[in-house]
Each structure stands twice: as structure tokens, then as C-alpha cells.
Design a protein around this motif. Structure first.
Motif, PDB file in Angstrom:
ATOM      1  N   ARG A 168      67.618  16.223  85.993  1.00  0.00           N
ATOM      2  CA  ARG A 168      68.071  15.362  87.088  1.00  0.00           C
ATOM      3  C   ARG A 168      68.371  16.250  88.286  1.00  0.00           C
ATOM      4  O   ARG A 168      69.063  17.260  88.157  1.00  0.00           O
ATOM      5  N   ARG A 198      61.664  14.004  89.358  1.00  0.00           N
ATOM      6  CA  ARG A 198      60.290  14.133  88.862  1.00  0.00           C
ATOM      7  C   ARG A 198      59.550  15.263  89.578  1.00  0.00           C
ATOM      8  O   ARG A 198      58.789  16.009  88.966  1.00  0.00           O
ATOM      9  N   PHE A 246      64.804   9.537  91.716  1.00  0.00           N
ATOM     10  CA  PHE A 246      63.499   9.479  91.037  1.00  0.00           C
ATOM     11  C   PHE A 246      62.569  10.574  91.551  1.00  0.00           C
ATOM     12  O   PHE A 246      61.971  11.330  90.797  1.00  0.00           O
ATOM     13  N   PRO A 283      68.056  13.557  69.029  1.00  0.00           N
ATOM     14  CA  PRO A 283      68.907  13.239  67.878  1.00  0.00           C
ATOM     15  C   PRO A 283      68.087  12.703  66.700  1.00  0.00           C
ATOM     16  O   PRO A 283      68.609  11.979  65.873  1.00  0.00           O
ATOM     17  N   SER A 317      56.420   7.966  82.823  1.00  0.00           N
ATOM     18  CA  SER A 317      57.336   7.272  83.749  1.00  0.00           C
ATOM     19  C   SER A 317      58.773   7.302  83.256  1.00  0.00           C
ATOM     20  O   SER A 317      59.707   7.175  84.033  1.00  0.00           O
ATOM     21  N   ARG A 318      58.948   7.430  81.942  1.00  0.00           N
ATOM     22  CA  ARG A 318      60.308   7.416  81.396  1.00  0.00           C
ATOM     23  C   ARG A 318      61.115   8.634  81.841  1.00  0.00           C
ATOM     24  O   ARG A 318      62.333   8.629  81.744  1.00  0.00           O
ATOM     25  N   PHE A 319      60.431   9.666  82.287  1.00  0.00           N
ATOM     26  CA  PHE A 319      61.146  10.867  82.727  1.00  0.00           C
ATOM     27  C   PHE A 319      61.547  10.672  84.188  1.00  0.00           C
ATOM     28  O   PHE A 319      60.837  11.069  85.107  1.00  0.00           O
ATOM     29  N   PHE A 357      66.644  18.973  76.775  1.00  0.00           N
ATOM     30  CA  PHE A 357      66.570  17.809  75.883  1.00  0.00           C
ATOM     31  C   PHE A 357      66.677  18.200  74.410  1.00  0.00           C
ATOM     32  O   PHE A 357      65.843  18.921  73.875  1.00  0.00           O
ATOM     33  N   VAL A 410      67.238   9.522  84.771  1.00  0.00           N
ATOM     34  CA  VAL A 410      68.337   8.574  84.578  1.00  0.00           C
ATOM     35  C   VAL A 410      69.074   8.812  83.261  1.00  0.00           C
ATOM     36  O   VAL A 410      70.302   8.892  83.233  1.00  0.00           O
ATOM     37  N   ARG A 411      68.335   8.927  82.170  1.00  0.00           N
ATOM     38  CA  ARG A 411      69.001   8.926  80.863  1.00  0.00           C
ATOM     39  C   ARG A 411      69.047  10.289  80.165  1.00  0.00           C
ATOM     40  O   ARG A 411      69.917  10.560  79.358  1.00  0.00           O
ATOM     41  N   TYR A 412      68.063  11.130  80.412  1.00  0.00           N
ATOM     42  CA  TYR A 412      67.996  12.447  79.773  1.00  0.00           C
ATOM     43  C   TYR A 412      67.043  13.291  80.607  1.00  0.00           C
ATOM     44  O   TYR A 412      66.379  12.785  81.510  1.00  0.00           O
TER      45      TYR A 412
END
Lengths: 484, 486
Positions: free
Chosen positions: A329, A344, A340, A99, A319-321, A96, A324-326
Motif C-alpha cells: 500500500r 499498483r 489504487f 494464513p 485486480s485484487r492487488f 504477504f 486495500v486488504r493486503y
């Protein structure tokens, strides 16, 4: 050069004794030499540091009067740094690259400070020994077979080994003060809301607070001056004027009322730490402070309440981890649930999973009242304890941690033993108060810390007491043997 | 057996704020996927929400408009569940302390009677993003779905009614009234097709006279009045069939498919999530002062009920016309602009409710996208009034205006549609028709007065046809009567 304080580095930079590039290169070289041994940095940002230093030299040449201009420091890897990997000590964020800068990082950038690198930490700041980091354990510069404390163990070790004159850190239940104590340095956790949490990766939002680590109260004051700010991007940041924390460092302590909570001197406290703290108290008494025994009757509930509230908040914050987005995975997910679960499952370590599970349980239907609501009630009682105590005293004083640094693995199989490391620090977070740890001696040749707790927004007084103490003692000048 | 239907609605209304509820990203509809999602909307690590004051203002305005108690202290909570278009893994919403408490909306039924629908509460929350499963791109062929987070973080108020609604007609009347209120307040653009208002319908049936509610189902995400009506009819019928066959209703969430007009079970109560609500520690409780609330109360725009009354008084419209034209702010504004510019409310009302409404329905667009502006329509009406064109020609002109051919005047001009009022020209038309139809003329002259008006129609028709509709009908009548009776 690495033995110089931030104040001294600053004076030398202003007086052109050496340039920021020279100072930065010195700390980088020292870090490159020592880091393989201590593993205190996750990332050294050499190229960027030298570029920032060159920029700072231009500012200095133009007469920039910012104290931190050109001074190299390190950031805990929990603070997002634009263009530089911010891992939070987790495999989940190994890839990660934010930005954006955390407000804390932006504040130091604006002040002209140079970033040397990102320091190691317990994964997502969950731990008291820095053993949960995906990037491996940090070694205590005083005793390489021992933990540096956590979660800001990397920052503490970097400062103790003089790989940087100061570092940023965060404290959710003791994560600045306990490693500061175990590494023999000065650490300050400000009042909740004093420092912006924007860009600081959340563990437990209502408890997390950014703070500073340095080798003296004076340096901590300089660092806090730049770090503290009101920030509309953090709704919990409070618009309270930021005083010049260096202005009151030398105030006399005559008439200062110090409270000693009986609960902080009971069973479980290493007797030699108790002795060191009592000796420290005598130094302050000599400066004119009066001592009063007080009680914080709900202290024994702090650790249990914390270990409901913090995991509950973390269970949602993390939970945001989700892959999906960063972040991490998993390979070839079969379907959504597989994505998921495996992302995780692979991305998080043991302790993080344990806390997510505990928090999820505490918030579940049928358990919410018994755990989360009750813990919030306890939290109010703990805050009341402090409010009442501060009717009679100005500062509360006690040990920072019950034991000196312990060996790796010593508490590995017993989470509760690990959680008790923060028995004296956690209540401060629950009450949102500022707390500090300063060195007050050695036990088994390992440093131990004296904790100062203040009223909300009273950082200046804590720094004043700490500075006066350091002016009349030399514990803070002691450095790990074998590290020249 | 006689059954009674019990319906409760949960309505999601997208607030027309410029930016999102917790970030500065734009809420504009229709942008390229993920171009209106900032770091906060993406739930990047370390980002934090900053509440949008405008969203609070809109929610309070709604509360005041439905005579509700305003939550002077409101608290955001986290509703936890995993879904790819829910970036944080929780939705920030309100539960125990919502911004709008109990209120009511009064609806008018077809028989003219009024019914009060109680509102349980309304709360502020953020919308989720969208999952795109039917992509034409190569992604879909690899079995993947797309995610568009432009909508993530769009402010919503969720309005929850008491189970006061008894049939589809009441539900639709309520939904229309709500649409009318939020558009009049200017807090929602009312664009149903873009999802600006979405309905979840809770439906149960019970034997008439029964006290207890039956087991309910919830059908989610209906975004048109028509769908809602269809869905209710179907679901009520389904439940009655099940019960009459001796079965039981399963408490479940159902999803309505707007393509096939069928609903299917999505998950049962047993599979329902435990959302683990708890107060969001990133957001402090929001405290509203009495002054803030009073200022908003004083500055509320005109609401539909008040406007309806005013339209009846000021423009002499019927209760029905005033209700239709006053229902939403955009229609009301269009009508009033047109009526004022044309100085004729009755004609303006007829045209807005007639031609304009028909075209809007046919093209499924809202009045804000009407292809003839209120001023242009007024121009057309003025030409009717000064008898430049007849009503019939006016419709022809309107078609051309709608097709974008220009203003009424220029169309009348270029197409030569101006009414013929020149008496010489009309006399010639009348003479020709009389000359060409001797038999009809004779019949007319022999007929008695009672039959004559009907027979006159034949001649008028012939003359208008010969003039391509442009002859002034009044003049034609006059000249024709003079000549026939001569």
C-alpha cells in the motif's frame, strides 16, 4: 548426499542410513552456501524445515511408508504457504504471509516432505528469463552470466545446483519446461485440471498448471504422485483417478508412435538444438519407437493467441492487488484513486504492467471480438490440431526452446523476442495437454531440452518415455561444471 | 402535452442460502463487520470460487415460478471495476448465458384488472461488501472509510424486466408480487430493511402515442416500496419539467437518498465504466439436466396466485382478503395457523389484517417478528368466540399481549377482564342506570319505534361504562329492553 535422487534419498531415509534432519540440514547448508551466487531462493525456511524434518523422522520411525516422508524439496514462491511469506516474485506481495497452504503444499506436507524454502520466479510468473523478479535475477548454474529461463527459474536453478532434489513449479506458457531445458533438468507440466490450483497465485487461470522439477523422470513421477489430486476447492480440477506414475516407468517403448511436428523444426531453431533433438530421436527409435512427421498447422498462431488470452485473464486476476486488504500500500494516499493507482504503480513491475495493459485493451468495448474472441477461436483450432495429430501418434516430440540459455539483458528491450522463447511450449497450454522437458545434450556448454507432449491424462506415458530415454542415455546425470 | 412514463426494473434479490455463492462463509445478517468473510470473500491470493449448488437450485425455482426458460447451460463472467468493497476487482456475474431466460409476472391493478410484466432474464451473481463512510470511530476522524465484507459473496439473482411498467403504482404492484413470489418459494427472506430486495429503476418519459423510448435514467438501490414509489413520482416529474422547459434528459445513473427522499446524479453515460466482461476462467459452464429441472418443478411450493385461490375456496375469504393474506409465505402461514387453531377463518383474517398488520406497520417489522404468535392470537379469538370477552375488551387484551404480558387467558384473568354475564349483576347495572336517568327513560318511553334503537345506545353506553366494558352486550341489550318496555 545432494547428488542422490529422490528415490535414493527415500530409500536411505527408510533404511536409517541418515535421518531427515541430517538430509535437510545438508541441503540447507548447501543452499546457504550457493544461494548468494545464484539467487534461486527468495526465502529459506531453515527453522521450519528442521522442525518438519524432526516430525518426519518420527513418522519414519513409526514406519511411515510414504516415499516422500522426510525428503526435502523446494516450493515455487507462487504457492501459498501457511505462515511463510509468499511473494510471487513481486514487491506487491513482499509483505504477504498467507494464513493457508496451497493444496499442492498441503499434499506434500501430508506426504511428509520437508519444505526447504520458496524459490525465485519471474514476477507473477510473467517472464521467460527470471529477470522480472522483484528479488533480482536468478543465475543459471551452468552459466552464471546467463538466464535460467522462466518463470520457474528459481526452482530450475535450485534443482540444477542440487540445492534441493526436487521442486514444485508452475507452467502457464512454458514456465516449467523452458527453464527445465535451460538448466538441464527434468520438468513436467501435467494436464490442465490434474493438479489443484487452490492457493497457487493466479496469472492466467485457464492456462496455469502446477507441475514438478527434478533431475530424472523417476523423481518427477514420485513428485507428481503426491502433487496430483482431485480438489473440490478448484472448480477446474478434474476428478480423474491418479495412477501410480512410477508403476509404468519401465514399460517398453516397442510400438510407440512418435510424431514430429514440422512446425517445431523450422526457422528460428538453433541448428545444434535441432541436431541434439534428432540424436535423441535415434535413441528412442532404438528402443522400438516409430517416427512419423506430422503437422500442427495453426502453430504459428499460438504465441499471438496466448498473448491475448493470458494478459486478458491476468488483467482481471491481478485486480485484487489494490492496496486495500493486503500487499503493498502506498504511503499517505490522498484519496481512493490515489491509493489504487500508486499502490499498483509501485507494487507491480514493468512486465506485469505491460501485460495488464495489453489484457485490459484486449477486453475493452469494441476490441473484444477482434482480440479476445478471435484468440479463443484460435485456441480451439490449436486444440483440434493436437486432437487430429493424436489420431496417428502417441506422443509428440520436439525441442523445448529454440535457443540455449541467453545472457542477461539479451532480450530485455524486446518483449516479442522474449515471448518467442515459448514458441514450442505455449500451444500445449492452450490445448491443456501435458508436456515434459528432459535434457538431451549441451549447446555452447549449456543444456538444451527435448520436449514431449502427450494426450490429456497421459502423464504416465510421458514419464515412461522420458524414463526409458534416461535409462539409455546419461544427459540427465550431467551437472554444471564447478558444482561438486 | 400528455406524457407517458416507461419503467423497467432491475431487482436484486438476496438468496436465503446458508453460505455464500462461492465460499463456505455464513450469509447471516447483522454480524460484527468482517466476521463472516473468509479468505475467498477477501479475495486472498490463490483462492478460488466453489459454486454453491443451493444458489442454483433457488435461481431455477424462481425461473420455474415465473414460467421462464431455464438456462441449461449457464456461464459466469467477470465484470471488472475497482472499488474498495469489491475484493477481487471484478464481480462474478452472468451475462450472455444466464440461468433464467425470458418469463413473466402477472400483477393485479387497483381496478382489478391484470397486467403481464415480461421478464427479460434473471441471472446469478455475487453481492459486493459495504463501504462504511459515517463511522463514529476514530477512523472517520482521520478521513478514512471502513469496509465490511460480510455481505461480499452473498448470492443474488438480478431480475431484469422489459420496459412494460407505465407508472409508480404498477411498479409497486410488480415489486410486491415479486416479493410475494420469492418469499413463497422460500428463496429470499424478504427483509427489505436489511437489503434482501433492492430495486434499480430505469425511467423515461415520452409523448403519448410516441413509438420511440425517451432517454432514460437509472436510479439505484431503492430498498423499500415506499422509496420506489416516491422516487418514480419525483423522477417522472423532473423529466417532464426538463422536457417541457425545452431541455433534454441526460442518460445517467442516479442515487436515491432514503433520508432526504431526493435523488442526485451519480455518473453520466460518458463516465460509465467499460466493465470488460469475459467468461470467468475459474468457473466452468454449469450444465443442468432435464431431470434436475423437472424434479424442482414438481417440488415447487405453493405460489401466491394458487394460494389466493385456495384461501377463497377453503376459508371463504373475499378476493381482496385472500390476496393480502396469501401474498407472502410468512403472512399466509401465520393466518392459516391462527385460523386452524381458532377454528374461525373470518375472525383470524380480520385480526391479521387489522390489529396485527397495524402493529407491524407501526413498528416497521415483518410478521416473522410479530410479538404475538399465531397460536396466541388464536387463543384470544377463542375467548371472543366463547364470549368470555367482548371485541372491545379483546383489543385491550391484544395490546397487553403485544406488550409481552402473556397469553390472552392469563391477561383476562389477572386484569379481571372477564365479561360479566351474571344476570343478577347485569340487572343491577341496568337498574342503576335507569334510576339515575329518569328524564331519558321518560323520553324513550314516549318515542316511537323508529327513534328508539338510537336512544337505546345511550343506555347501553352508560351501562358498559359502568361495567368497564365487561358486561356482556347481548345480555345488557336484552335486560335493558325488558326493563324499559316493562
Amino acid at each position: 548426499m545432494h547428488k542422490l535422487s529422490i528415490a535414493e534419498l527415500s530409500r536411505n531415509l527408510k533404511n536409517k542410513v541418515f535421518s531427515s534432519v541430517e538430509a535437510t540440514r545438508h541441503f540447507l547448508e548447501r543452499s546457504k552456501k550457493l544461494n548468494p551466487e545464484f539467487n534461486a531462493y527468495i526465502t529459506l525456511t531453515e527453522e521450519q524445515a528442521l522442525a518438519e524434518a524432526a516430525e518426519a523422522d518420527k513418522r519414519l520411525a513409526a514406519g511411515d511408508d510414504n516415499v516422500l516422508c522426510g525428503v526435502p524439496i523446494a516450493h515455487k514462491d507462487i504457492f501459498c504457504t501457511n505462515g511463510v511469506r509468499t511473494s510471487c516474485g513481486s514487491r506487491m506481495l513482499d509483505n504477504f504471509i498467507p494464513p493457508y497452504d496451497a493444496t499442492v503444499v498441503a499434499n506434500y506436507r501430508a506426504a511428509g516432505a520437508v519444505m526447504l524454502g520458496k524459490t525465485n520466479m519471474d514476477e507473477f510468473a510473467m517472464g521467460s528469463s527470471n529477470e522480472t523478479s522483484w528479488y533480482g535475477k536468478v543465475r543459471n548454474p551452468w552459466a552464471p552470466n546467463c538466464v535460467p529461463g522462466g518463470s520457474s527459474g528459481g526452482s530450475a536453478a535450485v534443482v540444477a545446483a542440487m540445492m534441493a532434489p526436487g521442486a514444485t513449479a508452475t507452467d502457464t506458457g512454458g514456465s516449467i519446461r523452458q527453464p527445465a531445458a535451460l538448466c538441464g533438468i527434468t520438468g513436467l507440466k501435467p494436464t490442465y485440471g490434474r493438479v489443484s490450483r487452490w492457493g497457487m497465485i493466479a496469472f492466467a487461470s485457464s492456462l496455469d498448471q502446477g507441475g514438478v522439477m527434478a533431475r530424472s523422470a523417476e523423481d518427477a513421477a514420485i513428485l507428481l504422485n503426491a502433487m496430483a489430486s482431485y480438489d473440490s476447492k478448484d472448480s477446474t480440477c478434474i476428478n480423474e483417478p491418479v495412477p501410480d506414475y512410477t508403476a509404468t516407468l519401465h514399460n517398453k517403448l516397442e510400438g510407440l508412435r512418435i510424431g514430429l511436428p514440422e512446425e517445431y523444426f523450422g526457422e528460428g531453431l538453433h541448428p545444434e538444438i535441432q541436431a541434439a533433438v534428432e540424436d535423441a530421436i535415434k535413441i528412442l527409435e532404438k528402443r522400438g519407437a516409430s517416427i512419423k512427421k506430422i503437422s500442427l498447422p495453426h502453430s504459428h498462431l499460438a504465441v499471438p493467441a496466448y498473448y491475448v488470452i493470458a494478459p486478458a485473464e491476468c488483467s482481471a486476476n491481478l485486480s485484487r492487488f489494490d492496496g486495500v486488504r493486503y500487499g503493498h500500500r502506498c504511503e499517505d494516499p490522498k484519496d481512493l484513486m490515489d491509493l489504487f493507482k500508486r499502490s499498483r504503480g509501485e507494487g507491480f513491475g514493468e512486465e506485469v504492467k505491460r501485460r495488464i495493459l495489453v489484457g485490459t485493451y484486449a477486453l475493452s468495448a469494441g476490441y473484444y471480438d477482434a482480440y479476445y474472441r478471435k484468440a479463443q477461436q484460435v485456441r480451439r483450432l490449436i486444440k483440434q490440431d493436437f486432437d487430429e495429430a493424436f489420431n496417428d501418434v502417441d506422443v509428440i516430440l520436439g525441442p523445448t526452446a529454440p535457443t540455449p540459455a541467453f545472457e542477461f539483458g539479451a532480450k530485455g528491450n524486446d518483449p516479442v523476442a522474449m515471448y518467442l522463447e515459448d514458441i514450442y511450449t505455449i500451444a500445449t497450454n492452450l490445448a491443456g495437454l501435458p508436456g515434459m522437458s528432459i535434457p538431451c545434450g549441451l549447446v555452447d556448454n549449456k543444456p538444451v531440452g527435448l520436449q514431449l507432449i502427450g494426450q490429456a491424462w497421459d502423464e504416465a506415458r510421458l514419464l515412461n518415455v522420458a524414463n526409458e530415454f534416461q535409462h539409455h542415455s546419461d544427459f540427465h546425470t550431467w551437472t554444471p561444471g564447478g558444482l561438486a | 402535452m400528455e406524457w407517458e412514463t416507461v419503467i423497467g426494473l432491475e431487482v436484486h434479490v438476496q438468496l436465503a442460502t446458508k453460505t455464500k455463492i462461492f465460499s463456505g462463509a455464513s450469509t447471516a445478517f447483522g454480524a460484527e463487520p468482517n466476521t463472516q468473510a473468509c479468505a475467498i470473500d477477501l479475495a486472498m491470493p490463490g483462492t478460488l470460487p466453489s459454486p454453491n449448488a443451493e444458489a442454483f437450485r433457488y435461481a431455477v425455482m424462481f425461473g420455474l415460478a415465473i414460467d421462464a426458460e431455464i438456462g441449461k447451460r449457464s456461464v459466469f463472467e467477470r465484470k471488472n471495476y475497482f472499488y474498495p468493497d469489491l475484493p477481487k476487482g471484478y464481480q462474478t456475474t452472468q451475462l450472455a448465458e444466464p440461468i433464467v431466460g425470458a418469463g413473466h409476472v402477472d400483477i393485479q391493478l387497483e381496478d382489478g384488472s391484470e397486467k403481464r410484466i415480461r421478464i427479460h432474464h434473471a441471472h446469478l451473481e455475487e453481492d459486493a461488501g459495504k463501504s462504511l463512510h459515517d463511522l463514529s470511530s476514530s477512523i472517520a476522524s482521520q478521513g478514512m472509510s471502513g469496509i465490511d465484507l460480510n455481505r461480499a459473496g452473498t448470492p443474488l439473482i438480478e431480475i431484469v424486466t422489459e420496459p412494460d411498467i407505465r407508472n409508480a403504482e404498477e411498479a409497486v404492484a410488480f415489486a410486491r408480487k415479486l416479493h410475494s413470489i420469492v418469499t413463497s418459494l422460500g428463496i429470499c427472506d424478504g427483509e427489505m430493511s436489511q437489503g434482501s430486495m433492492r430495486f434499480d429503476v430505469n425511467i423515461s418519459v415520452r409523448l403519448k402515442g410516441e413509438e420511440e423510448f425517451g432517454t432514460r435514467t437509472e436510479t439505484k438501490n431503492l430498498n423499500s416500496f415506499k422509496f420506489m414509489e416516491k422516487c418514480i413520482h419525483q423522477e417522472v416529474e423532473r423529466q417532464i419539467d426538463v422536457l417541457e422547459d425545452g431541455g433534454t434528459i441526460t442518460q445517467e445513473t442516479r442515487l436515491y437518498d432514503g433520508e432526504t427522499h431526493t435523488a442526485r446524479a451519480m455518473r453520466s453515460k460518458e463516465e460509465a465504466n467499460d466493465y470488460r466482461y469475459f467468461p470467468c476462467p475459474d468457473l466452468l459452464p454449469v450444465i443442468l439436466t432435464d431431470d434436475y429441472i423437472e424434479d424442482l418443478r414438481q417440488s415447487l411450493p405453493e405460489l401466491p396466485d394458487a394460494r389466493k385461490q385456495r384461501f377463497q375456496q377453503d376459508y371463504g375469504l373475499s378476493s381482496y382478503d385472500a390476496g393480502v393474506l396469501g401474498s407472502d409465505a410468512a403472512t399466509a402461514h401465520y393466518f392459516e395457523s391462527c385460523a386452524t387453531a381458532a377454528s374461525d377463518a373470518k375472525l383470524a383474517a380480520n385480526w391479521v389484517m387489522g390489529e396485527i398488520s397495524a402493529r407491524l406497520n407501526a413498528e416497521e417489522i415483518s410478521i416473522s417478528h410479530a410479538k404475538v404468535s399465531a397460536e396466541q392470537l388464536a387463543g384470544l379469538i377463542s375467548r371472543i368466540k366463547d364470549q368470555t370477552i367482548s371485541n372491545k375488551i379483546a383489543k385491550q387484551v391484544f395490546e397487553a399481549m403485544w406488550a409481552g404480558e402473556g397469553d390472552a387467558d392469563s391477561i383476562i384473568d389477572t386484569k379481571g377482564l372477564k365479561q360479566v354475564s351474571d344476570s343478577g349483576a347485569i340487572e343491577k347495572l341496568v337498574d342503576d342506570v335507569i334510576a339515575n336517568n329518569p328524564q331519558q327513560v321518560e323520553n324513550y318511553r314516549k318515542a316511537d319505534d323508529a327513534k328508539r334503537p338510537k336512544m337505546l345506545g345511550f343506555f347501553v353506553g352508560q351501562i358498559m361504562k359502568a361495567s368497564k366494558g365487561q358486561a356482556n352486550p347481548q345480555q345488557v341489550n336484552k335486560v335493558l329492553l325488558d326493563k324499559l318496555n316493562a
